[in-house]
Design a protein around this motif. Structure first.
Motif, PDB file in Angstrom:
ATOM      1  N   UNK A   1     -15.429   2.028   5.341  1.00 40.25           N
ATOM      2  CA  UNK A   1     -14.864   3.371   5.194  1.00 40.25           C
ATOM      3  C   UNK A   1     -13.363   3.374   5.481  1.00 40.25           C
ATOM      4  N   UNK A   2     -12.964   2.718   6.552  1.00 46.46           N
ATOM      5  CA  UNK A   2     -11.538   2.687   6.911  1.00 46.46           C
ATOM      6  C   UNK A   2     -10.747   1.877   5.886  1.00 46.46           C
ATOM      7  N   UNK A   3     -11.292   0.753   5.444  1.00 49.06           N
ATOM      8  CA  UNK A   3     -10.609  -0.037   4.401  1.00 49.06           C
ATOM      9  C   UNK A   3     -10.456   0.763   3.117  1.00 49.06           C
ATOM     10  N   UNK A   4     -11.494   1.512   2.753  1.00 47.68           N
ATOM     11  CA  UNK A   4     -11.393   2.354   1.567  1.00 47.68           C
ATOM     12  C   UNK A   4     -10.314   3.417   1.764  1.00 47.68           C
ATOM     13  N   UNK A   5     -10.266   3.995   2.959  1.00 42.70           N
ATOM     14  CA  UNK A   5      -9.208   4.967   3.255  1.00 42.70           C
ATOM     15  C   UNK A   5      -7.829   4.370   3.031  1.00 42.70           C
ATOM     16  N   UNK A   6      -7.643   3.130   3.474  1.00 37.74           N
ATOM     17  CA  UNK A   6      -6.357   2.433   3.268  1.00 37.74           C
ATOM     18  C   UNK A   6      -6.085   2.266   1.780  1.00 37.74           C
ATOM     19  N   UNK A   7      -7.097   1.878   1.023  1.00 34.65           N
ATOM     20  CA  UNK A   7      -6.917   1.675  -0.427  1.00 34.65           C
ATOM     21  C   UNK A   7      -6.544   2.984  -1.127  1.00 34.65           C
ATOM     22  N   UNK A   8      -7.089   4.106  -0.650  1.00 37.97           N
ATOM     23  CA  UNK A   8      -6.796   5.382  -1.318  1.00 37.97           C
ATOM     24  C   UNK A   8      -5.331   5.784  -1.220  1.00 37.97           C
ATOM     25  N   UNK A   9      -4.578   5.171  -0.325  1.00 41.93           N
ATOM     26  CA  UNK A   9      -3.150   5.501  -0.228  1.00 41.93           C
ATOM     27  C   UNK A   9      -2.405   5.079  -1.497  1.00 41.93           C
TER      28      UNK A   9
ATOM     29  N   UNK B   1      10.252   4.604   4.745  1.00 39.61           N
ATOM     30  CA  UNK B   1       9.328   3.898   5.636  1.00 39.61           C
ATOM     31  C   UNK B   1       8.480   4.890   6.430  1.00 39.61           C
ATOM     32  N   UNK B   2       9.109   5.943   6.917  1.00 43.05           N
ATOM     33  CA  UNK B   2       8.380   6.959   7.669  1.00 43.05           C
ATOM     34  C   UNK B   2       7.379   7.684   6.766  1.00 43.05           C
ATOM     35  N   UNK B   3       7.784   8.028   5.553  1.00 44.09           N
ATOM     36  CA  UNK B   3       6.892   8.706   4.613  1.00 44.09           C
ATOM     37  C   UNK B   3       5.694   7.822   4.269  1.00 44.09           C
ATOM     38  N   UNK B   4       5.942   6.537   4.073  1.00 43.11           N
ATOM     39  CA  UNK B   4       4.848   5.603   3.764  1.00 43.11           C
ATOM     40  C   UNK B   4       3.884   5.490   4.935  1.00 43.11           C
ATOM     41  N   UNK B   5       4.419   5.386   6.137  1.00 44.26           N
ATOM     42  CA  UNK B   5       3.573   5.276   7.320  1.00 44.26           C
ATOM     43  C   UNK B   5       2.736   6.537   7.500  1.00 44.26           C
ATOM     44  N   UNK B   6       3.335   7.701   7.297  1.00 45.78           N
ATOM     45  CA  UNK B   6       2.583   8.954   7.413  1.00 45.78           C
ATOM     46  C   UNK B   6       1.475   9.020   6.374  1.00 45.78           C
ATOM     47  N   UNK B   7       1.766   8.604   5.143  1.00 41.15           N
ATOM     48  CA  UNK B   7       0.725   8.582   4.110  1.00 41.15           C
ATOM     49  C   UNK B   7      -0.399   7.639   4.509  1.00 41.15           C
ATOM     50  N   UNK B   8      -0.032   6.472   4.983  1.00 44.76           N
ATOM     51  CA  UNK B   8      -1.038   5.494   5.390  1.00 44.76           C
ATOM     52  C   UNK B   8      -1.889   6.031   6.544  1.00 44.76           C
ATOM     53  N   UNK B   9      -1.258   6.641   7.529  1.00 46.95           N
ATOM     54  CA  UNK B   9      -1.995   7.206   8.663  1.00 46.95           C
ATOM     55  C   UNK B   9      -2.955   8.301   8.202  1.00 46.95           C
ATOM     56  N   UNK B  10      -2.507   9.145   7.279  1.00 45.72           N
ATOM     57  CA  UNK B  10      -3.369  10.205   6.756  1.00 45.72           C
ATOM     58  C   UNK B  10      -4.587   9.620   6.054  1.00 45.72           C
TER      59      UNK B  10
END
Length: 165
Positions: free
Chosen positions: A105-113, A137-146
């Motif tokens: 589930x978490x890996x899929x969440x990462x892929x959905x970014x 970099x901050x925008x990418x990290x926020x997207x990844x965290x979401x």
């Protein structure tokens, strides 16, 4: 209820719950750290311009506002979450609905970014993977965290649904 209806309804509930988890994460970040939440009204604006043949913007924020853009954006946000869950469960395997595990589930969440990086952000005028934002970099990290929060939500909601059934 037939054999296909219950798993399908379960996946819809999991998608809605995972999306809600993402929104609760955003609310936590906003309240605890004053990090602005994603603006789904701009997604609605983007979608509302599509019937006019406009699919890509230089800057969606400067595009004229559209009626019901916030409603459309929020509905799209949840429909995308449900769609991701519908895609995820077959990849996770038949047994995942009965015995959810966190890693897929978490890996899929990462892929959905990849969806916002390569579709939504460029279409909104933010560049590939937010490259045109003031702090990419901050925008990418926020997207990844979401999207990790979405993956965690998939697991937690899958666990809840499996316990209720």
């Amino acid at each position: 209820m037939n054999n296909m209806a219950l798993p399908f309804i379960s996946v819809i509930v999991i998608g809605l719950g995972a999306t809600l988890t993402t929104d609760l994460w955003a609310l936590f970040l906003k309240r605890a750290f004053r990090i602005p939440s994603p603006n789904y009204c701009l997604v609605g604006r983007w979608l509302r311009t599509m019937p006019e043949g406009i699919f890509k913007h230089l800057n969606i924020a400067s595009a004229p506002q559209k009626s019901s853009e916030c409603t459309v954006g929020w509905i799209a946000h949840y429909l995308i979450g449900v769609t991701f869950a519908i895609i995820f469960v077959p990849f996770a395997g038949k047994g995942w609905l009965q015995h959810p595990t966190p890693i897929p589930a978490i890996l899929f969440g990462v892929v959905t970014v990849l969806a916002p990086f390569f579709i939504m952000q460029p279409s909104l005028g933010l560049g590939l993977a937010a490259s045109k934002t003031p702090n990419p970099a901050q925008a990418r990290l926020r997207s990844l965290m979401n999207h990790v929060a979405f993956g965690i939500g998939l697991y937690l909601c899958g666990l809840l649904v499996s316990r209720l059934l």
